[in-house]
Design a protein around this motif. Structure first.
Motif, mmCIF file in Angstrom:
data_model
loop_
_atom_site.group_PDB
_atom_site.id
_atom_site.type_symbol
_atom_site.label_atom_id
_atom_site.label_comp_id
_atom_site.label_asym_id
_atom_site.label_seq_id
_atom_site.Cartn_x
_atom_site.Cartn_y
_atom_site.Cartn_z
ATOM 1 N N TYR A 239 9.820 13.382 -2.700
ATOM 2 C CA TYR A 239 9.669 11.968 -3.044
ATOM 3 C C TYR A 239 10.644 11.096 -2.257
ATOM 4 O O TYR A 239 11.048 10.030 -2.732
ATOM 5 N N ASP B 150 10.023 9.297 0.345
ATOM 6 C CA ASP B 150 9.415 7.993 0.634
ATOM 7 C C ASP B 150 9.580 7.041 -0.549
ATOM 8 O O ASP B 150 9.796 5.834 -0.372
ATOM 9 N N LEU C 131 3.399 2.530 -6.944
ATOM 10 C CA LEU C 131 3.009 2.991 -5.614
ATOM 11 C C LEU C 131 2.919 4.513 -5.547
ATOM 12 O O LEU C 131 2.053 5.063 -4.848
ATOM 13 N N VAL C 132 3.807 5.202 -6.256
ATOM 14 C CA VAL C 132 3.740 6.665 -6.300
ATOM 15 C C VAL C 132 2.444 7.100 -6.987
ATOM 16 O O VAL C 132 1.758 8.028 -6.520
ATOM 17 N N ASP D 85 -0.346 6.613 -4.671
ATOM 18 C CA ASP D 85 -0.300 7.649 -3.638
ATOM 19 C C ASP D 85 -0.947 8.941 -4.143
ATOM 20 O O ASP D 85 -1.665 9.616 -3.403
ATOM 21 N N GLN D 86 -0.706 9.266 -5.401
ATOM 22 C CA GLN D 86 -1.310 10.458 -5.980
ATOM 23 C C GLN D 86 -2.823 10.305 -6.136
ATOM 24 O O GLN D 86 -3.542 11.299 -6.252
ATOM 25 N N ASN E 286 -4.551 8.966 -3.769
ATOM 26 C CA ASN E 286 -4.954 8.845 -2.361
ATOM 27 C C ASN E 286 -4.987 7.414 -1.853
ATOM 28 O O ASN E 286 -5.687 7.106 -0.888
ATOM 29 N N ARG F 145 -2.525 5.551 -0.126
ATOM 30 C CA ARG F 145 -1.240 5.891 0.472
ATOM 31 C C ARG F 145 -0.602 4.701 1.189
ATOM 32 O O ARG F 145 -0.641 4.604 2.413
ATOM 33 N N ILE G 149 2.718 3.750 0.165
ATOM 34 C CA ILE G 149 4.169 3.895 0.066
ATOM 35 C C ILE G 149 4.785 4.515 1.318
ATOM 36 O O ILE G 149 5.926 4.219 1.668
ATOM 37 N N GLN G 150 4.037 5.349 2.017
ATOM 38 C CA GLN G 150 4.583 6.021 3.194
ATOM 39 C C GLN G 150 4.860 5.064 4.338
ATOM 40 O O GLN G 150 5.579 5.395 5.282
ATOM 41 N N HIS G 151 4.304 3.847 4.268
ATOM 42 C CA HIS G 151 4.507 2.864 5.339
ATOM 43 C C HIS G 151 5.729 1.972 5.104
ATOM 44 O O HIS G 151 6.115 1.218 6.003
ATOM 45 N N CYS H 140 -3.292 0.854 3.390
ATOM 46 C CA CYS H 140 -4.057 2.068 3.117
ATOM 47 C C CYS H 140 -4.998 2.358 4.278
ATOM 48 O O CYS H 140 -5.481 1.454 4.962
#
Length: 257
Positions: A15, A17, A42-43, A46-47, A49, A51, A53-55, A95
């Protein structure tokens, strides 16, 4: 087949990110509680799909501020009495498919809130733990030993907290009576099975109660109701109630039922 066991260190890395997003939100001046709630949202996305948060690590401070504002607009719509579709153009753009429908948050409030609450009560205890994250950075190479706190087995089970920690104090407007069942139903219809019970001031002679207490099933629900505010107002059938975090007072506790 043996079940794979993760250490606290493993989970913090998984975690990373989310922690970066939290640090960036706080770095631009976000209230820490709002930052935690926004990251938990955001997590959860992300779960699912979605996504975005990775940015966060590569965004400018201005863009980070916009993401924080959009996440908080979602959290506000989850709390409000009327479904209001939040505007989240940047989160959608981040996304891969850019097809996040904001209406999902208003029509599935119970699903979203339970998911975010699970994050806050579960892995959030590591993501937002400053001590553990400082320790991780200090020992991140693993070449100078690993402290027992980082190598401890991670349990995904939420830690039970006392009722006082998951309670809210509520006050009412004089002349606008409201009963406990209406308060219970308000949250149950919006967020599902999230309330344990509602206590009201004991009164005599048919007088209207002026305060009460809501006991939630999880401390995370209190955090999501307040979302960084000391006092919030909601409307139940056009009657206003004010909510704040419960602070135990013996006199008040004895005068509720």
């Amino acid at each position: 087949m043996a079940r794979q066991m993760f250490t606290v260190r493993d989970v913090l890395y998984m975690y990373s990110d989310a922690r970066t997003a939290y640090d960036r939100f706080v770095g631009i001046g976000s209230n820490p509680e709002q930052a935690r709630n926004a990251v938990a949202l955001l997590v959860w996305l992300d779960q699912c799909n979605v996504r975005a948060i990775q940015h966060l690590p590569g965004l400018s401070p201005t863009a980070v501020s916009l993401v924080a504002a959009e996440a908080n607009s979602v959290l506000d719509c989850l709390r409000g009495p009327e479904p209001v579709v939040p505007a989240i153009p940047l989160i959608s753009a981040l996304c891969k498919d850019g097809d996040v429908d904001p209406r999902f948050f208003t029509f599935h409030q119970d699903l979203v809130v339970r998911g975010v609450a699970d994050i806050l009560d579960g892995v959030g205890s590591l993501i937002f733990n400053n001590h553990l994250n400082k320790m991780l950075r200090r020992y991140q190479t693993g070449l100078v030993g690993n402290p027992p706190e980082l190598m401890a087995a991670y349990s995904c089970l939420s830690v039970a907290v006392p009722e006082d920690c998951r309670s809210m104090f509520i006050t009412f407007s004089r002349g606008a009576p409201i009963d406990r069942e209406e308060i219970f139903d308000y949250f149950r219809q919006k967020w599902g099975d999230c309330v344990v019970r509602v206590l009201m001031e004991k009164t005599a002679g048919g007088s209207q109660p002026m305060y009460g207490r809501i006991i939630f099933r999880s401390e995370a629900f209190v955090q999501l109701v307040l979302n960084g505010e000391r006092l919030v107002k909601i409307s139940i059938r056009h009657r206003q109630i004010w909510l704040r975090k419960y602070v135990p007072r013996p006199a008040a506790t004895q005068n509720q039922n």
